[in-house]
Enzyme design. Structure first.
Site, mmCIF file in Angstrom:
data_model
loop_
_atom_site.group_PDB
_atom_site.id
_atom_site.type_symbol
_atom_site.label_atom_id
_atom_site.label_comp_id
_atom_site.label_asym_id
_atom_site.label_seq_id
_atom_site.Cartn_x
_atom_site.Cartn_y
_atom_site.Cartn_z
ATOM 1 N N HIS A 99 0.911 -1.485 0.461
ATOM 2 C CA HIS A 99 -0.132 0.388 -0.300
ATOM 3 C C HIS A 99 0.862 1.769 0.118
ATOM 4 C CE1 HIS A 99 -2.292 -2.547 2.235
ATOM 5 N NE2 HIS A 99 -3.547 -2.633 2.094
ATOM 6 N N ASP A 102 2.094 1.450 3.203
ATOM 7 C CA ASP A 102 3.630 0.815 4.104
ATOM 8 C C ASP A 102 4.792 1.894 3.845
ATOM 9 O OD1 ASP A 102 1.132 -0.551 3.956
ATOM 10 O OD2 ASP A 102 1.042 -1.284 2.369
HETATM 11 C C1 XUL Z 1 -7.040 -6.820 4.316
HETATM 12 C C2 XUL Z 1 -6.441 -7.058 3.776
HETATM 13 C C3 XUL Z 1 -5.741 -5.949 2.667
HETATM 14 C C4 XUL Z 1 -6.072 -6.476 1.044
HETATM 15 C C5 XUL Z 1 -5.097 -4.955 0.692
HETATM 16 O O1 XUL Z 1 -7.849 -7.702 5.164
HETATM 17 O O2 XUL Z 1 -6.177 -7.869 2.992
HETATM 18 O O3 XUL Z 1 -4.686 -6.005 3.040
HETATM 19 O O4 XUL Z 1 -5.459 -6.574 1.165
HETATM 20 O O5 XUL Z 1 -5.362 -4.134 0.577
#
Ligand code: XUL
Ligand code: CO
Length: 436
Positions: A99, A102
């Site tokens: 993300h 992150d």
């Molecule tokens: C949350 C989840 C996230 C997504 C990306 O449950 O799975 O980490 O994979 O935003």
């Protein structure tokens, strides 16, 4: 600087090895179904769990001992990049996923946040030039900051929608710069808490508007990654709009988005929706939208997203069976959206966890491949539906039968059904799992 002191490259030593820091089943060069295992499985490390998460939970603070723990701010972000590339190299992984939040700390304004991102993205880009590691997918975190308290693209506040758009715009630019093969939308806060204050119709329309803007912008800048929606039924919201594969697919059809998206299926999200992992994969492949996988597992005794590393061979086998039926994951991969337990707090546990996940999928892959090669389930299923190959069944399939003709056909005919042989098939599956 070395972050993971004393840990060498992890190599394949085979099922008899007693070395916990070695692969028992994952042999990257082994050819399965005509492809190298490494090229088929496309394992990816999730930046947020492995390099960011500290083990905190609603009842306690972090427990994780990490070699980068002493750093703060941008220095911490840079240390994490260095550690990530060392980790990825030592495990022989080929992909990672993150993300925006992150990889770089958030600033006071969107502009400052983006400047922080630029520094780290250019550092990642330099590392990528000197290694074969690729970005499986990137995404924008539209759920942590309090501004997203009521949602992002489904927020009742248009300013929040605009902010989220700005954030995704930047993330698509990052995707282009780093060549991400996919772009994920997980609607963390895209749902509702109570219908008493919710205009569901407007929220869904706005979510679709948001996705159409993303498609348009990707086209404008020449970003060619595959768009993925990641369904999840609940958590953090009480009801998330992308509840499961079937609801996400219905949404994509309603809003003319079906040709632009595939789905990223996460095992633990399937469990939370009351489905098996293989059910969600099967729904996706049936509709032609199986894009990628967040490889983890949940705990059937707990009602929340535990994000465990996948170790259940039964589940990895049935998942890989679906993936093989899909002709592989193509541009997708197996991303370990998983974290070691809070009690597994040493840095070496990150290696043990990934080895466990990779070996579990490698073993599941080999068993599933053998089942397919031997035609075990296909032959049984073909025979089970054989009444549709000729006679009245063939007419139904060809579209030449109608209710009147079928009623006349059925009028005097006794019906003879066949056993589904579920227990026999499960026994054969166990035989394949234990003897291969
Ligand atoms: C949350 C989840 C996230 C997504 C990306 O449950 O799975 O980490 O994979 O935003
Ligand atoms: Co996920």
């Amino acid at each position: 600087m070395t972050y993971f002191e004393g840990i060498d490259k992890i190599s394949f030593e085979g099922p008899q090895s007693k070395n916990p820091l070695a692969y028992k089943y994952y042999n990257p060069d082994e050819v399965v179904l005509g492809k190298r295992m490494e090229d088929y499985l496309r394992f990816s490390v999730a930046y947020w769990h492995t390099f960011v998460a500290d083990g905190s939970d609603p009842f306690g603070v972090g427990t994780m001992q990490r070699p980068w723990s002493g750093y703060t701010g941008m220095d911490l972000a840079k240390a994490r990049v260095e550690a990530a590339f060392e980790f990825i190299d030592k495990l022989g992984l080929k992909y990672f996923a993150f993300h925006d939040r992150d990889i770089a700390p958030e600033g006071d304004t969107l502009a400052e946040t983006n400047r922080n991102l630029d520094v780290i993205v250019s550092m990642i880009s330099d590392y990528m030039k000197t290694s074969s590691v690729k970005l499986l997918w990137n995404t924008a975190n539209l759920f942590t900051n309090p501004r997203f308290v009521h949602g992002a693209a489904t927020s009742p506040n248009a300013d929040v929608f605009a902010y989220a758009a700005g954030q995704v715009k930047k993330s698509l630019e990052i995707g282009k710069q780093l060549g991400s093969e996919n772009y994920v939308f997980w609607g963390g806060r895209e749902g509702y808490e109570t219908l008493l204050n919710t205009d569901m119709g407007l929220e869904l329309d706005n979510l679709a508007r948001f996705y159409h803007m993303a498609i348009d912008y990707a086209k404008e800048i020449g970003y060619t990654g595959q768009f993925l929606i990641e369904p999840k039924p609940k958590e953090p919201t009480k009801h998330q709009y992308d509840y499961d594969a079937a609801s996400a697919i219905a949404f994509l059809y309603k809003y003319g988005l079906i040709d632009h998206f595939k789905l990223n299926i996460e095992a633990n999200h399937a469990t939370l929706a009351g489905h098996t992992f293989e059910h969600e994969l099967c729904v996706c492949r049936t509709y032609g939208v199986l894009g990628s996988v967040d490889a983890n597992q949940g705990d059937t005794l707990l009602g929340w997203d535990t994000d465990e590393f996948p170790t259940d061979l039964y589940s990895t086998t049935l998942a890989m069976y679906e993936i093989i039926q899909n002709g592989g994951l193509h541009r997708g991969g197996l991303n370990f959206d998983a974290k070691p337990r809070r009690g597994s707090f040493e840095a070496v546990d990150l290696f043990h966890a990934h080895i466990a996940g990779m070996d579990s999928f490698a073993k599941g892959f080999k068993v599933a491949a053998k089942l397919v090669e031997d035609g075990v389930l296909e032959d049984f299923i073909a025979q089970r539906y054989s009444t549709y190959r000729d006679g009245v069944g063939a007419e139904i399939v060809a579209g030449t039968a109608d209710f009147k003709a079928l009623a006349a056909y059925a009028a005097e005919r006794p019906i003879v059904n066949q056993s589904g042989r579920q227990e026999m098939l499960k026994s054969i599956l166990n035989q394949y799992l234990t003897t291969l």
